[in-house]
Design an enzyme around this catalytic site. Structure first.
Site, PDB file in Angstrom:
ATOM      1  N   ARG A   1       2.125  -6.129   3.051  1.00 35.21           N
ATOM      2  CA  ARG A   1       0.972  -5.214   3.148  1.00 35.21           C
ATOM      3  C   ARG A   1       1.475  -3.799   3.348  1.00 35.21           C
ATOM      4  NH1 ARG A   1      -1.861  -6.278   8.031  1.00 35.21           N
ATOM      5  NH2 ARG A   1      -1.032  -4.284   8.706  1.00 35.21           N
TER       6      ARG A   1
ATOM      7  N   GLU B   1       3.486   2.254   7.066  1.00 31.79           N
ATOM      8  CA  GLU B   1       4.635   1.357   6.957  1.00 31.79           C
ATOM      9  C   GLU B   1       4.353   0.259   5.950  1.00 31.79           C
ATOM     10  OE1 GLU B   1       5.926  -1.250   9.959  1.00 31.79           O
ATOM     11  OE2 GLU B   1       3.935  -1.921  10.502  1.00 31.79           O
TER      12      GLU B   1
ATOM     13  N   ASN C   1       4.751  -3.653   5.520  1.00 31.92           N
ATOM     14  CA  ASN C   1       4.969  -4.851   6.340  1.00 31.92           C
ATOM     15  C   ASN C   1       5.499  -5.989   5.490  1.00 31.92           C
ATOM     16  OD1 ASN C   1       3.575  -4.127   9.053  1.00 31.92           O
ATOM     17  ND2 ASN C   1       2.128  -3.475   7.482  1.00 31.92           N
TER      18      ASN C   1
ATOM     19  N   SER D   1      -1.035  -9.621   8.347  1.00 32.95           N
ATOM     20  CA  SER D   1      -2.215 -10.427   8.656  1.00 32.95           C
ATOM     21  C   SER D   1      -3.514  -9.764   8.219  1.00 32.95           C
ATOM     22  CB  SER D   1      -2.240 -10.733  10.151  1.00 32.95           C
ATOM     23  OG  SER D   1      -2.113  -9.560  10.876  1.00 32.95           O
TER      24      SER D   1
ATOM     25  N   LYS E   1      11.701  -0.264  10.580  1.00 33.82           N
ATOM     26  CA  LYS E   1      11.425   1.180  10.579  1.00 33.82           C
ATOM     27  C   LYS E   1      12.684   1.968  10.224  1.00 33.82           C
ATOM     28  CE  LYS E   1       7.447   0.066  12.753  1.00 33.82           C
ATOM     29  NZ  LYS E   1       7.007  -1.307  12.920  1.00 33.82           N
TER      30      LYS E   1
ATOM     31  N   LYS F   1       9.309   5.374  17.072  1.00 35.59           N
ATOM     32  CA  LYS F   1       9.157   3.939  16.807  1.00 35.59           C
ATOM     33  C   LYS F   1      10.464   3.165  17.013  1.00 35.59           C
ATOM     34  CE  LYS F   1       5.678   4.683  13.191  1.00 35.59           C
ATOM     35  NZ  LYS F   1       5.098   4.115  11.967  1.00 35.59           N
TER      36      LYS F   1
ATOM     37  N   GLU G   1       7.630  -5.030  15.430  1.00 37.93           N
ATOM     38  CA  GLU G   1       6.393  -5.214  14.676  1.00 37.93           C
ATOM     39  C   GLU G   1       5.327  -5.752  15.615  1.00 37.93           C
ATOM     40  OE1 GLU G   1       5.945  -4.455  11.562  1.00 37.93           O
ATOM     41  OE2 GLU G   1       8.024  -3.896  11.236  1.00 37.93           O
ATOM     42  N   GLY G   2       4.089  -5.647  15.169  1.00 38.45           N
ATOM     43  CA  GLY G   2       3.020  -6.334  15.890  1.00 38.45           C
ATOM     44  C   GLY G   2       2.220  -5.440  16.813  1.00 38.45           C
TER      45      GLY G   2
ATOM     46  N   ARG H   1      -8.884  -0.935   8.533  1.00 42.39           N
ATOM     47  CA  ARG H   1      -9.059  -0.958   9.990  1.00 42.39           C
ATOM     48  C   ARG H   1      -9.500   0.425  10.430  1.00 42.39           C
ATOM     49  NH1 ARG H   1      -3.236  -2.970  11.604  1.00 42.39           N
ATOM     50  NH2 ARG H   1      -2.839  -1.685   9.785  1.00 42.39           N
TER      51      ARG H   1
END
Ligand code: ADP
Ligand code: MG
Length: 447
Positions: free
Chosen positions: A103, A122, A124, A129, A280, A337, A341-342, A421
């Site tokens: 993604r 970024e 992914n 998800s 990253k 960063k 992840e997450g 989002r």
């Protein structure tokens, strides 16, 4: 909106399966927006093409183990998790099929000439998800549009169908009888509904699915002649919805389960090298040099570069001084960063100053700085924990990508749907399950 109107909308959210588990394990609606995000049709098409180019780039990067190791070695020295992942890269190919589910996330700045400038947040490469819940919020919005509760017409998408057919084709290509997909999950997953979307779509297509955590894989899994078996099931594909964070590897048991997966003949979505290509640090290396011309044609490299925000490593020199001194002066305009992840790991704006005083310089190579994207804000009505409230908000668009390859030849590379989002503009992070952001749909407009 009256409490009764809100109740009706929340009931519909439940009906359409826009659900997640709260920290107590109860089923609740996932946070959602009642203001679909609007983007020009031409821009959406551009971002879909950009996602194909990005998939190509990161796939190429993931094949180049020497490049990955060279770029990540200094980081691996100070970051145990990256060191573990690098140790998994192996030249011994046991499987010549590759499948990527990714993604590509963007935020949008309004330029002085009035145009919207997309910038890549970024790419992914692991556990991308919300494909299913993104379809669910689109269905909810379409229903509300039918009932004239919302205006416009949200764009349908079928990311899950795309993923499921990519997985089925890959499994069929293996030519193994009854090969299953192993969905690797975290033990207490709150985003269970999102994962169930793909689970059900695979079952419908006759692909057996085994859901297991790394600890369960360690307990029930074994290699027979290099093939992975979990209980009585031979595994053709491992799809990672866990394994992206150090917390997923609390002990030697989980590490050895991951090593077993990596040593097996199963198709890994993603392989360790692909997971590392999505760090990253690698994004920063690609964004801050011309090196991407070694991976994709020059014209593609230029297009990819146009959507990169400025990035640098914390160990670098920036404008004649150390990156630390530079950030001391310009903290507000940056996001710091780590290789994680997450969500919940970054340091934003002014907080960077304090953070840096507590960070030993020996750990500089574990961090990268990225220019803070000043995303355009719009007003949105957001429903969080059954309360509807207007917020000045920022929307982030993710485009899902699917790529298949065999023996190093590209077989398929396509965009397969999207995720929007939307969050209050004063919120830094973007996670939905963590309660930072709301799921939203997309409306394409002329201009
Ligand atoms: P993670 O891998 O933990 O999701 P991300 O780099 O995607 O980390 O960052 C998490 C969230 O923080 C993003 O979804 C976005 O909302 C916000 N964010 C990240 N980078 C930037 C940036 N350069 N400018 C503004 N917001 C950002
Ligand atoms: Mg991420």
């Amino acid at each position: 909106m009256t409490p009764e109107e809100l109740r009706n909308i929340i009931d519909r959210a439940h009906y359409f399966g826009l659900l997640q588990k709260n920290p107590h394990g109860q089923l609740v609606h996932a946070p959602f927006s009642l203001t679909p995000y609007r983007l020009p049709t031409a821009l959406i098409s551009k971002l879909q093409i950009h996602t194909q180019w990005s998939s190509l780039l990161f796939w190429q990067v993931a094949q180049n183990f020497d490049f990955l190791k060279e770029m990540l070695e200094p980081t691996a020295k100070v970051d145990e998790f990256i060191r573990f992942l690098v140790s998994l890269i192996s030249h011994e190919k046991r499987q010549d099929q590759q499948l990527l589910i990714n993604r590509n996330d963007f935020l949008f700045e309004r330029k002085e000439n009035g145009e919207l400038q997309p910038l890549q947040v970024e790419f992914n490469t692991i556990s991308a998800s919300f494909a299913h819940l993104s379809e669910r919020v689109t269905s909810l919005h379409q229903q509300l549009q039918q009932e004239n509760i919302l205006k416009g017409s949200s764009l349908l998408h079928d990311a899950i169908v795309g993923f499921a057919s990519g997985i089925k084709d890959t499994i069929e290509n293996l030519g193994w009888q009854d090969a299953a997909l192993l969905m690797l999950v975290q033990p207490k997953e709150r985003n269970w509904f999102d994962q169930m979307g793909l689970f059900v779509a695979l079952c419908k297509r006759g692909v057996p699915v085994v859901r297991a955590s790394l600890a369960e894989v360690n307990e029930k899994g074994k290699l027979k002649n290099g093939d992975l078996w979990v209980g009585p099931q031979r595994i053709g594909i491992v799809y990672f919805r866990a394994g992206y964070s150090p917390g997923d590897f609390p002990d030697e048991v989980s590490c050895s389960a991951r090593r077993m997966l990596e040593a097996s003949s199963a198709v890994l979505v993603p392989e360790a090298s692909m997971q590392l290509a999505g760090t990253k640090k690698i994004q920063q290396v690609l964004a801050s040099s011309d090196i991407l011309r070694e991976f994709v044609p020059g014209s593609v490299a230029d297009q990819l570069k146009a959507y990169f925000a400025n990035m640098f490593g914390l160990e670098e020199e920036v404008e004649g001084r150390t990156a630390r001194l530079f950030l001391e002066e310009h903290a507000e305009q940056y996001v710091l960063k780590p290789q994680r992840e997450g969500g919940g790991n970054n340091v934003y704006g002014a907080e960077i100053r304090n953070f840096l005083t507590s960070l030993p310089t020996s750990e500089d190579r574990a961090w990268v700085a990225m220019r803070r994207i000043e995303a355009e804000t719009t007003e949105s009505l957001l429903v969080i924990e059954e309360q509807a409230q207007p917020y000045q908000s920022i929307s982030e668009l993710g485009i899902f990508g699917l790529l298949r390859a065999q023996s190093g030849d590209l077989r398929l590379n396509m965009p397969v749907g999207h995720l929007v989002r939307t969050k209050a503009s004063n919120v830094n992070e973007g996670g939905v399950v963590a309660g930072f952001a709301c799921l939203n749909s997309l409306i394409s407009i002329e201009k």
